[in-house]
Write an enzyme that holds these catalytic residues in place. Sequence first.
Site, mmCIF file in Angstrom:
data_model
loop_
_atom_site.group_PDB
_atom_site.id
_atom_site.type_symbol
_atom_site.label_atom_id
_atom_site.label_comp_id
_atom_site.label_asym_id
_atom_site.label_seq_id
_atom_site.Cartn_x
_atom_site.Cartn_y
_atom_site.Cartn_z
ATOM 1 N N GLU A 64 -13.823 -1.823 6.220
ATOM 2 C CA GLU A 64 -13.905 -2.858 7.252
ATOM 3 C C GLU A 64 -14.563 -2.271 8.492
ATOM 4 O OE1 GLU A 64 -14.309 -5.753 8.788
ATOM 5 O OE2 GLU A 64 -12.676 -6.450 7.516
ATOM 6 N N SER A 70 -4.112 7.039 13.495
ATOM 7 C CA SER A 70 -3.743 6.896 14.897
ATOM 8 C C SER A 70 -4.996 6.949 15.769
ATOM 9 C CB SER A 70 -2.795 8.019 15.309
ATOM 10 O OG SER A 70 -3.504 9.247 15.352
ATOM 11 N N ASN A 71 -4.880 6.441 16.985
ATOM 12 C CA ASN A 71 -6.046 6.446 17.863
ATOM 13 C C ASN A 71 -6.521 7.864 18.182
ATOM 14 O OD1 ASN A 71 -5.811 3.721 17.690
ATOM 15 N ND2 ASN A 71 -5.785 3.348 19.911
ATOM 16 N N GLU A 72 -5.604 8.828 18.081
ATOM 17 C CA GLU A 72 -6.025 10.225 18.251
ATOM 18 C C GLU A 72 -6.928 10.647 17.087
ATOM 19 O OE1 GLU A 72 -2.923 9.102 18.959
ATOM 20 O OE2 GLU A 72 -3.333 9.312 21.096
ATOM 21 N N GLN A 116 0.822 -1.206 0.000
ATOM 22 C CA GLN A 116 0.000 0.000 0.000
ATOM 23 C C GLN A 116 0.854 1.253 0.000
ATOM 24 O OE1 GLN A 116 -1.845 0.976 3.748
ATOM 25 N NE2 GLN A 116 -3.692 1.688 2.747
ATOM 26 N N GLY A 117 0.663 2.109 -0.995
ATOM 27 C CA GLY A 117 1.436 3.340 -1.075
ATOM 28 C C GLY A 117 0.610 4.567 -0.733
ATOM 29 N N TYR A 118 0.302 4.698 0.534
ATOM 30 C CA TYR A 118 -0.458 5.871 0.987
ATOM 31 C C TYR A 118 0.453 6.864 1.706
ATOM 32 C CZ TYR A 118 -5.274 4.265 0.151
ATOM 33 O OH TYR A 118 -6.452 3.892 -0.408
#
Lengths: 400, 393
Positions: free
Chosen positions: A248, A385-387, A126-128
């Site tokens: 998902e 991230s969770n933030e 994956q290239g993000y």
Amino acid sequence: MDLNYSNEDLAFRIEVRAFLDAELPADLQQKVRKHLRLSKEDSVRWHKILAAKGWVAPGWPVEFGGPGWTATQRHIFEEECARAGTPQIMPFGVNMVAPVIMAFGSQAQKDYYLPRILSCEDWWCQGYSEPGAGSDLASLKTTAVRHADADGDYYLVNGQKTWTTLAQHADMIFCLVRTDTGVRKQEGISFLLIDMHSPGITVRPIIMLDEDHEVNEVFFDNVRVPASNLVGQENRGWTYAKYLLGHERTGIAAVGRSKRELAFVKTLAARENKSGLPLIEDPLFAAKLASLEIELMALEMTVLRVLARPNQAPGPEASVLKVRGTEIQQALSELMVEAVGPMALPFDPAYLEGEREHSLVGDDEAAPLLAHYFNYRKTSIYGGSNEIQRNIISQMILGL
Amino acid sequence: MDFNFNPEQLQFADALKRWIGRDYGFEARRAIIHSQAGVSDAAWATLAELGMTALPVAEAHGGFSGSAVDMFVVMRELGRGLVVEPYFATVLGAEFLRLGAQAGFAAAELLERVAGGELKLACALGERQSRHDLFDIATRAQASGDGWTISGEKKVVIHGFEAGALIVSARAGGSEGGGQREHGGVLLFVLPADTPGVTVTGYRTLDGQRAADIRFDGVQLTRAQLLADEAAGADILDATLDYGAALLCAEALGAMEALFEATLDYLKTRQQFGAPIGKFQALQHRMADMFVHLEQAHSMALLAAVKMAATDPVERRRAVSAAKYRVNQAARFVGQQAVQLHGGMGVTDELPAAHYFKRLAAIELQLGDSDHHLARFIAQPGFATGVVEAEAA
């Protein structure tokens, strides 16, 4: 209210269990259960076993080769695989690029790539992410400029991607690239499929804090990509990327795997001693373990509540599951290390890579755990991230 | 799996919501909790009219045979409305009577009066030394003649002053002194609150409810007042405490939901530094964490209600202790953060949010705090074996 699985679902669970009992190779299972590192060959081997059964792409529609399972069946399948200790199917092809190709790709792209994803002919990455972008994906700088010559239309790609998981194995990369710099940053992005064997691509390993080579930097220096590898329309890539990110809903919680790990911690804690008693009888340790088990019970119930909702589309509830799921995974990795204490300290890469049968100190279950703990710090950082997940909850669900 | 409530359950919830919205608003409630009685006869009559007192009682005794999931729906609404009436105490008493009846106690007349709203109950279980272990019973029951004599003191009996009849736990006189916390030797009695020798001292609790200390000085009881003997007492006590804890989880969920919504609303309206304070990321993340707590607590409160029907008591205990522990955690986090986010207003008695906070803190102290339920969860058979089965069943 009825929290029982249907008879069909129970029968399905038995069928999955029987399949895993028969087909999951014992050496792979042991590697997973002992937190050893899996090779490309390990992953491909399991992929092909599932593909032969027609179960490698549970989320795909039947017309493309999916098994046609309900959301509940997919959940059961994931849970049983996780519990048994199967290698994970690499998500980059099956779960990430494939849904985008199905929804937005050309007929030629569907005909060519989808069967190769099912058969594991191509290893995708994956290239993000780009250096400095972090969770601000749309700030990407890698450019793709369209040209034409006697051989046809093509893009010339220049720039750099990073955190590219297992790119060292990859045949293909799906990339977000900038095709228009004169518009709002989300509007000038396109979605390109790029052959990793193209001239001008360099892969440089990034060694993580557990000394594992799991991610890479990928450099593009005048890489020629046929225009036919553009997915959908030029400059619409951000839409496709968001579609992919939200695809998902519940698997992200990883309840099945955490259940297996919880059982593993209990096994360790029953074996280890503290002041002459099994560690699991130590009130301080038992309390930490029990509160984590309760948190996992609550997460499982939350997953089931999400699954039971009629709306099958991805939703911001995935953010709740990501935050709790990863925090629980990390807490489990902490408890594993605490359970074995100093026996987690010896570092034996040869054992971790499966090149040696036993660890240097001979405590094969304890030796990989500190590396596992370090490795799992990534879970609250990757995938938004969770933030960022808390931003999504507060903005998309709470309307702040 | 089906997580939906059935039409009857939704009707109960709607009826309660409408009544609370109309007659039990914040000011009406304030007047009730500061009144001499501390509870409202009119509110009680309405609860009975709405069928709430009949809901948990068996059809044979004039009720609706409501399940724990039915009660979940009701308690959640009462939690949202911060209703202080002696409903929970009565329902808990009714559960004692129901299980006692299964063990042979003649409960029909009492249950019919409960169903009709004519009889309020209170459960006199806790003692000064008990803390959260309600099997720690020093109150003694001595066989005397054809009946029993009981002596002892029960503390902080919720709505003990309002009840017409009391359910009392006592330890059989023959038990050894060291058996004070054992499960054998537990007897349960039912008696009118005005039985000679019973002294009830009522008071307020800081969450707006009422409670009482109740002394039993050589109280003479007949054999017919024995709700459960030594053979059945401990199991009935255990099951009823679980039922109560599950219902408190539902009440806490309702209170948390209301508090969460009030806080969210405040964050969207209160302006500071030229913007609604909800625009600040530090506060957004606090709200996101409160939301995660709320979702997890919601899941576990449901699980506890559903598992009240489990045939295996270990399964029930495991689910209830997990739920009460998790709900307690959420209650504390959501309660404290909501007050913090309301700023100075949050620490005044004027604000509904403060009252939700107080009720949530009180629920933590009822029928087992976090440490109690965590220890009980650990003590269940199977905890140490590492076998973790699917929780949904």
